[in-house]
Design a protein around this motif. Structure first.
Motif, PDB file in Angstrom:
ATOM      1  N   UNK A  50     -19.264 -65.782 -77.124  1.00 39.31           N
ATOM      2  CA  UNK A  50     -20.259 -66.547 -77.888  1.00 39.31           C
ATOM      3  C   UNK A  50     -19.676 -66.933 -79.229  1.00 39.31           C
ATOM      4  N   UNK A  51     -20.465 -66.676 -80.296  1.00 42.77           N
ATOM      5  CA  UNK A  51     -19.981 -66.997 -81.633  1.00 42.77           C
ATOM      6  C   UNK A  51     -19.113 -65.892 -82.223  1.00 42.77           C
ATOM      7  N   UNK A  52     -19.069 -64.787 -81.521  1.00 38.05           N
ATOM      8  CA  UNK A  52     -18.352 -63.648 -82.107  1.00 38.05           C
ATOM      9  C   UNK A  52     -17.226 -63.144 -81.236  1.00 38.05           C
ATOM     10  N   UNK A  53     -16.965 -61.872 -81.361  1.00 41.56           N
ATOM     11  CA  UNK A  53     -15.908 -61.226 -80.597  1.00 41.56           C
ATOM     12  C   UNK A  53     -16.463 -59.985 -79.932  1.00 41.56           C
ATOM     13  N   UNK A  86      -9.792 -55.903 -87.726  1.00 43.84           N
ATOM     14  CA  UNK A  86     -10.446 -55.823 -89.048  1.00 43.84           C
ATOM     15  C   UNK A  86     -11.027 -57.177 -89.422  1.00 43.84           C
ATOM     16  N   UNK A  87     -10.220 -58.235 -89.269  1.00 42.51           N
ATOM     17  CA  UNK A  87     -10.692 -59.564 -89.670  1.00 42.51           C
ATOM     18  C   UNK A  87     -11.807 -60.062 -88.755  1.00 42.51           C
ATOM     19  N   UNK A  88     -11.727 -59.728 -87.460  1.00 41.22           N
ATOM     20  CA  UNK A  88     -12.752 -60.201 -86.521  1.00 41.22           C
ATOM     21  C   UNK A  88     -14.118 -59.596 -86.845  1.00 41.22           C
ATOM     22  N   UNK A  89     -14.168 -58.308 -87.206  1.00 45.50           N
ATOM     23  CA  UNK A  89     -15.471 -57.658 -87.396  1.00 45.50           C
ATOM     24  C   UNK A  89     -15.880 -57.470 -88.849  1.00 45.50           C
ATOM     25  N   UNK A 415     -20.552 -59.824 -83.291  1.00 40.09           N
ATOM     26  CA  UNK A 415     -19.903 -60.628 -84.327  1.00 40.09           C
ATOM     27  C   UNK A 415     -20.898 -61.177 -85.339  1.00 40.09           C
ATOM     28  N   UNK A 416     -22.203 -60.884 -85.148  1.00 37.18           N
ATOM     29  CA  UNK A 416     -23.235 -61.487 -85.995  1.00 37.18           C
ATOM     30  C   UNK A 416     -23.261 -60.922 -87.417  1.00 37.18           C
ATOM     31  N   UNK A 417     -22.730 -59.727 -87.566  1.00 41.53           N
ATOM     32  CA  UNK A 417     -22.793 -59.084 -88.863  1.00 41.53           C
ATOM     33  C   UNK A 417     -22.044 -59.917 -89.912  1.00 41.53           C
ATOM     34  N   UNK A 418     -21.047 -60.644 -89.433  1.00 44.92           N
ATOM     35  CA  UNK A 418     -20.288 -61.524 -90.341  1.00 44.92           C
ATOM     36  C   UNK A 418     -21.203 -62.532 -91.031  1.00 44.92           C
ATOM     37  N   UNK A 419     -22.202 -63.008 -90.256  1.00 43.19           N
ATOM     38  CA  UNK A 419     -23.107 -64.020 -90.815  1.00 43.19           C
ATOM     39  C   UNK A 419     -23.989 -63.473 -91.924  1.00 43.19           C
ATOM     40  N   UNK A 420     -24.250 -62.164 -91.879  1.00 43.77           N
ATOM     41  CA  UNK A 420     -25.033 -61.554 -92.958  1.00 43.77           C
ATOM     42  C   UNK A 420     -24.094 -61.121 -94.082  1.00 43.77           C
ATOM     43  N   UNK A 421     -23.026 -60.457 -93.679  1.00 41.26           N
ATOM     44  CA  UNK A 421     -22.194 -59.782 -94.683  1.00 41.26           C
ATOM     45  C   UNK A 421     -21.413 -60.743 -95.570  1.00 41.26           C
ATOM     46  N   UNK A 422     -20.940 -61.820 -94.984  1.00 38.30           N
ATOM     47  CA  UNK A 422     -20.079 -62.692 -95.769  1.00 38.30           C
ATOM     48  C   UNK A 422     -20.832 -63.351 -96.929  1.00 38.30           C
TER      49      UNK A 422
END
Ligand code: SAM
Length: 482
Positions: A50-53, A86-89, A415-422
């Protein structure tokens, strides 16, 4: 003889000595098995979904083979893979926190810790609520938003009521634009009821280092006091989870026992939490034994080199891709800089390991738990991170927005956590730059933020972030729940 069973609630079955010995023998026999190592590296790679890994991680046996491997090219591949995961998550974000020592009264006899009860010359200090308030103001004045509280084990001097009162005080201090938004807790193993009280007090992660997974060594290293009980200590995370705490942090104190044994035990503990509670550890810490008042680290003959330390961190990252990894100021700037690329997601900054250390001018302090290697200010650490293209994050939103335990893990896994965390990282960095940074740090910070805002294609999320960044710059409102 106890039989290995990750689902068991008995320490000797989920951290099973025979299983660890067999794991080490298997790893030794396969350490140069290129075909197996290649297949493990392939298995552990992040796969697009999907959008993540998605990442499979590795079992304690599989990861132990990687740790034992001595082929230089394969070790290089491990470092690359750890960085990729590390970069993916976690992206290029690094979360910042500071420890806050409340009391060094302790009834235990731990051989590696200067707080042991037989140490009669270390100054014993227990903060009053007024002193807690002053320490918190000093921490807020640096820009900290996240603390890990630390205390020795002493049911008379530091009962749970004292810890709860301190947590309450910490959350109540709002100095200028500052506040502490997440209090993690590192106190001795306790009962389900007391874990429930900590949960009700609004703590973030409950952290407890195993020190060593080897029961024989554990009993020798903890000869007296309640901490002597290996099973009670090892089963603490299960009680914490039963008490409702869903973010728990594991760790071993590297140097006490053979690192391969500890590595396998640590991963078995993570597998056990996943098997029983459906969620693995939120964080893993990797402290190494340090010099301290009346403690000589060379008395422990299992110290590890900086190279081996980096390899352990990379292998943990590969084995448990969704677990945060913490490195403290026990380590030097050089070591910290190196391992950030291999999977570390949280670091402490400007730490004092003494009780009352943030309001004392002079160091070293005479109630210090161990020597601090990285003695830079928070501003220096923040600037240093940004100069290496990491984004310092002061975000604490996850647990306030209910993203803890299995909710956090499932978002992280998709992979959705990136959308919140970034965006959260950029917004809280903006807060820091506006409120606390030196002009030089502020300049570098805004250049980095500009670059990041351009880089991320997630327009909708980033537009919200952009608006909030402007809002932070133009107002004193600090009640975002990102
Ligand atoms: N009393 C609690 C307990 O028993 O878990 C809190 C722990 S203590 C304040 C925090 C951690 O510091 C310990 O778990 C131990 O791993 C670490 N520590 C103790 N002595 C140390 C030393 N000499 N060097 C590095 N770390 C040390």
């Amino acid at each position: 003889m106890a039989v290995y069973n990750p689902k068991s609630l008995h320490a000797e079955e989920f951290i099973n000595h025979e299983e660890i010995l067999e794991t080490l023998a298997y790893a030794e026999a396969n350490k140069n098995n290129v075909e197996l190592i290649d297949s493990l590296l392939e298995k552990a790679k992040p796969k697009r979904e999907g959008n993540g890994y998605r990442c499979s991680g590795l079992t304690h046996r599989e990861a132990s083979v990687l740790l034992a491997c001595e082929i230089p090219e394969k070790i290089e591949e491990m470092y690359k893979l750890a960085n990729e995961i590390k970069l993916a998550f976690y992206g290029n974000r690094i979360v910042l926190f500071a420890p806050l020592y409340l009391s060094n009264y302790c009834v235990n006899g731990c051989l590696y810790c200067p707080y042991h009860y037989k140490n009669k010359h270390i100054k014993r200090v227990k903060l009053t609520q007024e002193q807690v308030r002053n320490e918190v103001i000093a921490l807020q004045d640096m820009g900290h938003k996240r603390l890990a509280i630390e205390a020795g084990e002493d049911p008379v001097n530091n009962p749970i009521e004292y810890i709860l009162e301190c947590i309450n005080t910490i959350y109540s201090v709002h100095h200028k634009n500052g506040d502490i938004r997440r209090v993690n807790v590192n106190i001795a193993a306790t009962t389900v009821e007391e874990y429930r009280m900590l949960k009700d007090a609004g703590i973030g992660t409950y952290i407890l280092f195993q020190e060593t997974y080897n029961k024989k060594s554990y009993l020798e290293l903890h000869p007296t006091g309640p901490k002597h009980d290996y099973d009670y200590h090892t089963e603490a995370m299960d009680r914490a989870m039963e008490g409702g705490i869903d973010d728990v942090g594991l760790g071993v104190l590297f140097g006490l026992e053979g690192y391969k044994y500890e590595f396998a035990g640590l991963l078995m503990h993570a597998e056990h939490l996943e098997a029983v509670h459906g969620v693995g550890p939120h964080t893993i810490s990797v402290p190494r034994v340090k010099h301290a008042d009346d403690i000589d680290p060379s008395a422990f003959d299992n110290s590890i080199s900086d190279e081996m330390f980096a390899k352990i961190i990379a292998c943990i990252r590969i084995a448990v891709p969704y677990t945060g990894m913490i490195i403290s100021t026990r380590e030097s700037e050089a070591v910290r800089g190196k391992v950030l690329d291999y999977g570390i997601s949280q670091i402490s900054g400007a730490s004092r390991t003494s009780v009352g250390g943030y309001t004392e001018e002079e160091r070293p302090h005479d109630s210090e738990q161990f020597d601090v290697s990285d003695q830079r200010t928070l501003d220096e650490v923040v600037r240093w991170l940004m100069e290496m293209d990491h984004i310092p994050s002061f975000c604490t939103a996850c647990y306030r927005a209910g993203r803890t335990g299995d909710r956090f893990m499932s978002l992280c896994k998709s992979g959705q956590i990136l959308n919140c965390c970034h965006p959260n990282a950029l917004m809280t960095l903006t807060e820091y730059l506006e409120d606390y940074a030196s002009p030089e740090t502020k300049k570098i910070g805004y250049e980095l933020i500009e670059k990041e805002l351009k880089k991320i294609p997630k327009e909708n999320v980033m537009n919200i972030a952009k608006q909030n960044i402007e809002a932070i710059k133009n107002s004193n409102r600090r009640d975002f729940r990102f």
